[in-house]
Design an enzyme around this catalytic site. Structure first.
Site, PDB file in Angstrom:
ATOM      1  N   GLY A 207      -3.687  -0.278  -0.625  1.00  0.00           N
ATOM      2  CA  GLY A 207      -2.982  -1.303  -1.392  1.00  0.00           C
ATOM      3  C   GLY A 207      -2.117  -0.668  -2.458  1.00  0.00           C
ATOM      4  O   GLY A 207      -1.886   0.542  -2.436  1.00  0.00           O
ATOM      5  N   ASN A 208      -1.627  -1.494  -3.369  1.00  0.00           N
ATOM      6  CA  ASN A 208      -0.825  -0.955  -4.466  1.00  0.00           C
ATOM      7  C   ASN A 208      -1.073  -1.775  -5.727  1.00  0.00           C
ATOM      8  O   ASN A 208      -1.819  -2.754  -5.699  1.00  0.00           O
ATOM      9  CB  ASN A 208       0.656  -0.893  -4.092  1.00  0.00           C
TER      10      ASN A 208
END
Ligand code: C5P
Length: 405
Positions: A207-208
Site C-alpha cells: 500500500g501507500n
C-alpha cells in the site's frame, strides 16, 4: 443578486447576536429566498419568534415533536438548498460537530444534505478554547462553510475575535454558497481517492501513505457546486462529507471495475487516488508463516485506470473531462509543469495536477499541497495551498472545460 426559489433554513441559537438576525432573514427574503426559521429555546430569550414569522411569512419552528403526522426536521431539511446557523453559539457548534440531535435545530442539521453555513458568535475565550477549535475543524473538514467570527466589541465589554459577522456579510456568504452550488448542477462526477491495498496474503498488503484527503476535498467541492458525485475510495483515514455517494474498494482491480462501470455516465472523472503501481502476481490464500522464511514476491503492474480511460474514448461520455494526478518529487514549479504536460500526453488526460511530494508540507498525509494544473488552456502554478484551495482551483478549471465542450 437573486435567490429566487432557494429554500433556506435559518437556525437561530441563543446568543446576544440573535438580535441582528432578523436583518439576515429580511435580506434573504428580499432576494427571493424562501426562509424558514428554526429557533432554539434559548434563542427565543433574545428575539421573538413573531418577529421572524412576520419577516419571512412562515411560522417559526422550535419543537422537535409536532402534533401532526409530519416529522418537522425531516420536512424542513428535505429540499433545502442551504442551512444557515446564525448566531452559532459554541454549544450549537459542539452539538453539530458531535451529531447530537436533541432539539429541532440540531435534528434538522443532522438530517440536511445541503450545504451548511455557520456564523459563529461567542466570547473570545470560548472561540479560542481547544474544544471549540477542534469542533470548528471537524465542521470545516466536513465541508461546512464559515462566515466570521470577526474581531470587535463583544457584549461582555471586551474586544476580540468572536463577534458575529455583520448581517450583510452573512447574506453575501449565503448567496455565494448558493450560487456556486448551481454551477455544476446536473453534472455527474466520479472521483477516486485514497491508496489501494494489494494483498500478499489475507493480512498483508502492498500500500501507500495516501490519506484520501485530496480526493475527498475535490469531491466535496464538486458537490458544493451542485454536481452529483460518486467517490470511489480505497481504505482511508479521513471522514467523507454526507452529500457524496461512496463506493468502497480495496484493490486497483476493484477500483478499475467501480470506475469503468460509471465512466460512460460521468461528465468528469478525477483520478486523485494513489493507485498502487504493482500487485503480487499471486497472493496466498492462507497467512504466510514467518517460520517459513521471507517469501519471494513477484510483482506485476496493476491496471492503469487513467491510461485506459484516456486511450479509449468509447469508455467515456462525449465531451467528458478526464483528470489525473502526478505525484512528483520536484519542488521547482517550471519543472513540475513540464512533468505535468508530459503525463497529460502519456495518459491521454485532459487535465493533470502535478504535485510535489518531496517536502513536509506537500503531498501525502498533510493538509497542504504544492501543485501545478496542466490542461489544454495552459499550466497554472497554484503554489503551496491547502488541499481545499487546490480542489477549488481544479474544480473551477474543470467547470470551465465542461463549459467549452
Ligand atoms: O503513472 P502514475 O502512477 O504516475 O499516474 C498517476 C495517475 O494515474 C493518478 O491520477 C492515478 O490515479 C492514476 N493511476 C491509475 N491507475 C494506476 C496507477 C495510476 O489510474 N494503476
Amino acid at each position: 443578486m437573486s435567490l429566487q426559489g432557494k429554500k433556506v433554513i435559518l437556525c437561530v441559537t441563543g446568543g446576544i447576536a440573535a438580535y441582528k438576525v432578523p436583518v439576515v432573514a429580511r435580506g434573504l427574503t428580499e432576494l427571493g429566498a424562501q426562509v424558514r426559521v428554526v429557533m432554539t429555546r434559548s434563542a427565543t430569550r433574545f428575539v421573538g419568534a413573531q418577529t421572524f414569522a412576520a419577516l419571512t411569512g412562515h411560522p417559526v419552528g422550535s419543537e422537535l415533536f409536532a402534533a401532526g403526522a409530519e416529522v418537522p426536521h425531516v420536512e424542513l431539511a428535505r429540499g433545502a438548498d442551504l442551512v444557515l446557523v446564525a448566531p452559532a453559539t459554541a454549544n450549537a457548534i459542539a452539538k453539530v460537530a458531535i451529531g447530537i440531535s436533541d432539539d429541532l435545530m440540531s435534528a434538522t442539521l443532522l438530517t440536511a444534505r445541503c450545504p451548511v453555513l455557520v456564523a459563529p458568535a461567542m466570547h473570545t475565550e470560548m472561540w479560542e478554547h481547544p474544544a471549540t477549535r477542534a469542533n470548528v475543524a471537524t465542521l470545516t473538514e466536513r465541508g461546512v462553510h464559515l462566515v466570521g467570527p470577526v474581531s470587535g466589541a463583544l457584549s461582555s465589554g471586551d474586544e476580540g475575535p468572536g463577534r458575529m459577522a455583520e448581517p450583510d456579510d452573512i447574506i453575501a456568504a449565503a448567496a455565494a454558497v448558493l450560487s456556486t452550488q448551481q454551477e455544476l448542477a446536473g453534472r455527474r462526477f466520479v472521483v477516486t481517492a485514497g491508496g489501494t491495498q494489494e494483498p500478499i496474503d489475507p493480512v498483508r498488503f502492498i500500500g501507500n501513505r495516501s490519506s484520501g484527503r485530496m480526493g475527498i476535498d475535490i469531491a466535496a467541492e464538486a458537490a458544493r457546486r451542485g454536481a452529483k458525485v460518486t467517490l470511489v475510495v480505497g481504505p482511508i483515514t479521513v471522514p467523507i462529507p454526507g452529500d457524496i455517494d461512496v463506493v468502497k474498494v480495496r484493490t486497483a482491480e476493484e477500483m478499475r471495475e467501480a470506475v469503468l462501470e460509471r465512466a460512460s455516465d460521468a461528465d468528469v472523472i478525477i483520478k486523485a487516488a494513489a493507485v498502487a503501481d504493482w500487485q503480487a502476481d499471486v497472493h496466498a490464500e492462507r497467512k504466510l508463516k514467518k517460520a517459513d522464511g521471507p517469501p519471494a514476491i513477484h510483482l506485476v503492474p496493476t491496471p492503469d485506470i487513467l491510461a485506459e480511460l484516456g486511450s479509449d474514448p468509447s469508455l467515456r461520455k462525449d465531451g467528458s473531462v478526464l483528470v489525473g494526478f502526478a505525484a512528483e518529487t520536484e519542488p521547482d514549479p517550471a519543472k513540475l509543469a513540464e512533468l505535468a504536460e508530459a503525463k497529460r500526453a502519456s495518459k491521454g488526460a485532459d487535465v493533470i495536477v502535478a504535485n510535489d511530494v518531496s517536502s513536509h508540507d506537500s503531498g501525502f498525509e498533510v493538509p497542504t499541497n504544492r501543485a501545478v494544473i496542466a490542461s489544454v488552456s495552459g499550466t497554472e502554478d497554484v503554489g503551496l495551498v491547502t488541499k481545499k484551495a487546490l480542489a477549488a482551483a481544479l474544480v473551477t478549471r474543470v467547470a470551465a472545460a465542461l463549459g467549452r465542450s
